[in-house]
Design a protein around this motif. Sequence first.
Motif, PDB file in Angstrom:
ATOM      1  N   PHE A 103       6.947   3.079   2.943  1.00  0.00           N
ATOM      2  CA  PHE A 103       5.999   3.585   1.259  1.00  0.00           C
ATOM      3  C   PHE A 103       4.979   2.221   0.923  1.00  0.00           C
ATOM      4  O   PHE A 103       4.202   2.542  -0.103  1.00  0.00           O
ATOM      5  N   GLY A 104       4.892   0.824   1.662  1.00  0.00           N
ATOM      6  CA  GLY A 104       3.751  -0.035   1.661  1.00  0.00           C
ATOM      7  C   GLY A 104       2.370   0.599   1.117  1.00  0.00           C
ATOM      8  O   GLY A 104       1.609   0.309   0.260  1.00  0.00           O
ATOM      9  N   VAL A 105       1.803   1.501   2.624  1.00  0.00           N
ATOM     10  CA  VAL A 105       0.751   2.223   2.281  1.00  0.00           C
ATOM     11  C   VAL A 105       0.955   3.125   1.067  1.00  0.00           C
ATOM     12  O   VAL A 105      -0.426   2.846   0.389  1.00  0.00           O
ATOM     13  N   TRP A 147      -4.282   8.096   1.791  1.00  0.00           N
ATOM     14  CA  TRP A 147      -5.208   7.400   2.426  1.00  0.00           C
ATOM     15  C   TRP A 147      -5.605   6.230   1.671  1.00  0.00           C
ATOM     16  O   TRP A 147      -6.463   5.575   2.699  1.00  0.00           O
ATOM     17  N   TYR A 148      -6.013   6.211   0.808  1.00  0.00           N
ATOM     18  CA  TYR A 148      -7.076   4.754   0.322  1.00  0.00           C
ATOM     19  C   TYR A 148      -5.612   3.638   0.705  1.00  0.00           C
ATOM     20  O   TYR A 148      -6.564   2.319   1.443  1.00  0.00           O
ATOM     21  N   GLY A 149      -4.496   3.693   0.988  1.00  0.00           N
ATOM     22  CA  GLY A 149      -3.483   2.559   0.920  1.00  0.00           C
ATOM     23  C   GLY A 149      -3.907   2.659   2.792  1.00  0.00           C
ATOM     24  O   GLY A 149      -4.422   1.255   3.195  1.00  0.00           O
ATOM     25  N   ILE A 155      13.270   0.388  -6.862  1.00  0.00           N
ATOM     26  CA  ILE A 155      12.079   1.530  -6.266  1.00  0.00           C
ATOM     27  C   ILE A 155      10.819   0.864  -5.604  1.00  0.00           C
ATOM     28  O   ILE A 155      10.077   1.377  -3.967  1.00  0.00           O
ATOM     29  N   GLY A 156      10.179   0.298  -6.211  1.00  0.00           N
ATOM     30  CA  GLY A 156       9.106  -0.662  -5.244  1.00  0.00           C
ATOM     31  C   GLY A 156       7.280  -0.595  -5.315  1.00  0.00           C
ATOM     32  O   GLY A 156       7.457  -1.053  -5.178  1.00  0.00           O
ATOM     33  N   VAL A 164       2.280  -5.768   1.277  1.00  0.00           N
ATOM     34  CA  VAL A 164       2.922  -4.866   1.361  1.00  0.00           C
ATOM     35  C   VAL A 164       4.278  -3.528   1.193  1.00  0.00           C
ATOM     36  O   VAL A 164       4.102  -2.747   1.060  1.00  0.00           O
ATOM     37  N   GLY A 165       4.887  -4.472   3.121  1.00  0.00           N
ATOM     38  CA  GLY A 165       5.721  -3.810   2.529  1.00  0.00           C
ATOM     39  C   GLY A 165       7.280  -4.620   2.787  1.00  0.00           C
ATOM     40  O   GLY A 165       8.009  -3.782   2.556  1.00  0.00           O
TER      41      GLY A 165
END
Lengths: 381, 461
Positions: free
Chosen positions: A70-72, A94-96, A233-234, A240-241
């Motif tokens: 999710f963080g990515v 991909w960016y993440g 939901i975030g 990041v996480g």
Amino acid sequence: MDIRKFVDNIKPTFEKGGKLGFLHSTFDAFESFAFVPNTVTKRGSHVRDCVDLKRIMIVVVVALLPAFCFGVYNIGYQHSLAVGADMGFWQMVWYGFLKILPLYLVSYIVGLGIEFISAQINGHEVNEGYLVSGMIIPLIMPVDVPLWTLALAVAFAVLIGKEVFGGTGMNIWNPALIARAFLFFSYPSKMSGDEVWVSVGKNDVLVDGFTGATPLAQATGGDLSYSFMDMFIGLIPGSVGETSTIAILLGAIILIWTGVASWKIMVSGVIGALAVGFLGNAFAPEGSYLALPAWNHLVMGGFAFGIVFMATDPVTSAQTETGKWIYGFLVGALAIVVRLFNPGYPEGMMLAILLMNTFAPLIDYYVVNANINRRLKRATK
Amino acid sequence: MADYIKLKKGLNVPMVGAPQPVVKKSVISEVIALKPTDFKNLTPRLLVREGDAVKAGTPVFADKFSPEIIFASPVSGVVSEVVRGEKRKLLEIRIKTDKQIEYIKYDLPKVEDLSAEKIIEALKKSGLWVCLKQRPYGIIPNPNVEPKAIFVSGFSSVPAAPDYDYALKDEFDNIQLAINALNKLTKGGVHMGLSRISANSTPLHKLKNVYFHVFDGPHPADNVGVQIHHISPVNKGEVVWTVDLPLLAAIGKFFSKGIYDMSRTVAITGPRANDPCYVKAVAGMSMKDIAEFVSSEADPKQSYQAGCGVRYISGNVLTGTNVGAEGYLGFFDYQVTLITEGNYYEGLGWAKIFRPKKFSSSRTYFSWLTPKKEYNMDSNYNGGERAFVMNKAYNDVLPMDIYPVYLLKAILAEDIDKMEALGIYEVVEEDFALCEYICPSKIDIQSIIAKGIDIMLKEMA
């Protein structure tokens, strides 16, 4: 079993007296990573359960995966919001991924490097504890943290947070939090404010009105623009996480079901946070930060991530079952106390866990003493 | 009537190889051995020489510091070899046996007419005194100290456990006689723990002059230490005695027939027993005598075990002794467990999602999906040694009000006051066997407890 033959062939080179004998611990770490060793029991129970610390650590890593994934995605998503770019789902991922990859490379290369060297110096086996710490550290950092400060923080955490005490199992404080605390106090400008939480390139132009402020920063300022559901939901700015409570809950289910982390600490932590939150609500002047409904604290900032993945660290938390209730409650309560009453630190979770890590042995001391007194009383009856 | 004690903590280790209720052989050993090392904290003094003829009941060695406590030969024959280890430590006295066992005959009045002193005297003289163990520490009891009570466990819940109801089915009267005798040695009476599963079906529940306690729960419910903890825990300064059920039968035979009869029904169990069953044998029997029950090849379904040898364990797989193919059955052992030596490498073992051939009580693997399955276990450590990390796991398999890791750390720190406060008087090695079994850090926990007991014994001496 050709790989096994190859390993057997090169093994003597790495043993004492071999050409590369100075890499003995390193070789052993890789060998036991690939193959469960052929050692047999000599004393005591002749058969042993097939669980080992490697398995337990890998379960924690698996439990971290939802938050990681999710963080990515969220790194990419926040970036697209900030610069107003129209990005597809895979573009954001991909960016993440490109953003987080260097953090992981630094975390594991520096952290494991120090572990390998100190294992070699001390003649130990390399402990797998850093697999988890190394996974957690990038997840509790702002995405744009400079890599050299991250490297410093990791080195500090592994050396001062763990190795000086004798390695995994002997440390007093959670190593991942030591890394974060090190950065927080040494390079505050890189760790707080509104700019660090969203990845923005040097040449990017921000969308009008975009601040990148986290919900905690907004709430301290008195105008929280995110709803409970947004934060649950975030898809919000943050480390990041830590942003998605749903992803963290998935991890919590894995940890509780496998018995790797204590549900008692998680439950009592939530109770502690709600208790202080409601207390604040009860005495709050209209419209102030205190009046923010208590349950919002559970989904804001690093509370969920901290109580699930870091307060439950089996080494640094309370060791007795009764102690875990007290310890968890105080972690939750202190975190919210710091949030509500200390204007200097919008987030209290890191400090609350580190403080309670320090006091966990004291809590255990009283719980164990109660056991000792029961035994004494029984004798005099 | 019996009181009922529910134990929630513990673990039944699901190993294949429980014995079928059939006696397949009457073992007549060519050579048997007595092992002073079966007795904790004993300094033996040898009483015989190689070449001496002995009868069943002849003293072979004695306790150096209490010479009236003797250890008798279970067979008649000739002392063939005295085996010593480092620093001339006495390891084994081997006796070549006669074809027909000749017993020393004792003339005893009826148990009812014997006083406590006479019973102790008779037990010491016959060599049966050493069947008793004293808690704290699990050592040979001091005959001059009256125990608070005497405890017997009436069942076994170890992996691939022998069924005492079957193995001792002809010994009921002897057990009753022994209980009557032991009752005279303590005001606290004789207490017996029964399993809830068999409490009403076992012939034992018809015994008289004994307090029954029914235990409901997984292993180690059969550990007499766990039972004592729930019936009447050992406090500082108190002493209780324990005795194994099969040895109770031996004591009974002594009072009924006047002979030292150490014959017993031994269970041959474990994954490498090709036909798990019982044999009639005598304490100290040689493993060579049961060679026909050992499968020479590992189970082909366990491909990774291919070519691995057999480990001969005198006793059960959690607490027994590795004696080797030429070793001898221990004095306190009524079971032989045969497992595969696990000296193989397992590629990516810990990283496999499923590892169906290995058992784990931890839910990090998926053994919980197949609760009835039994496993072919071997002696592989399944990991490397680490520091204590998962502290709760130990609590979950120790049904005592004791903090296991705190006690273990007190022992490692050699802190006698702490050990005492945290419960060293209540435990012996076997009580921590399951903690050792489940330990993810692969720490040899029973050795730590043994070390703690040694420290206490030295301190109290």
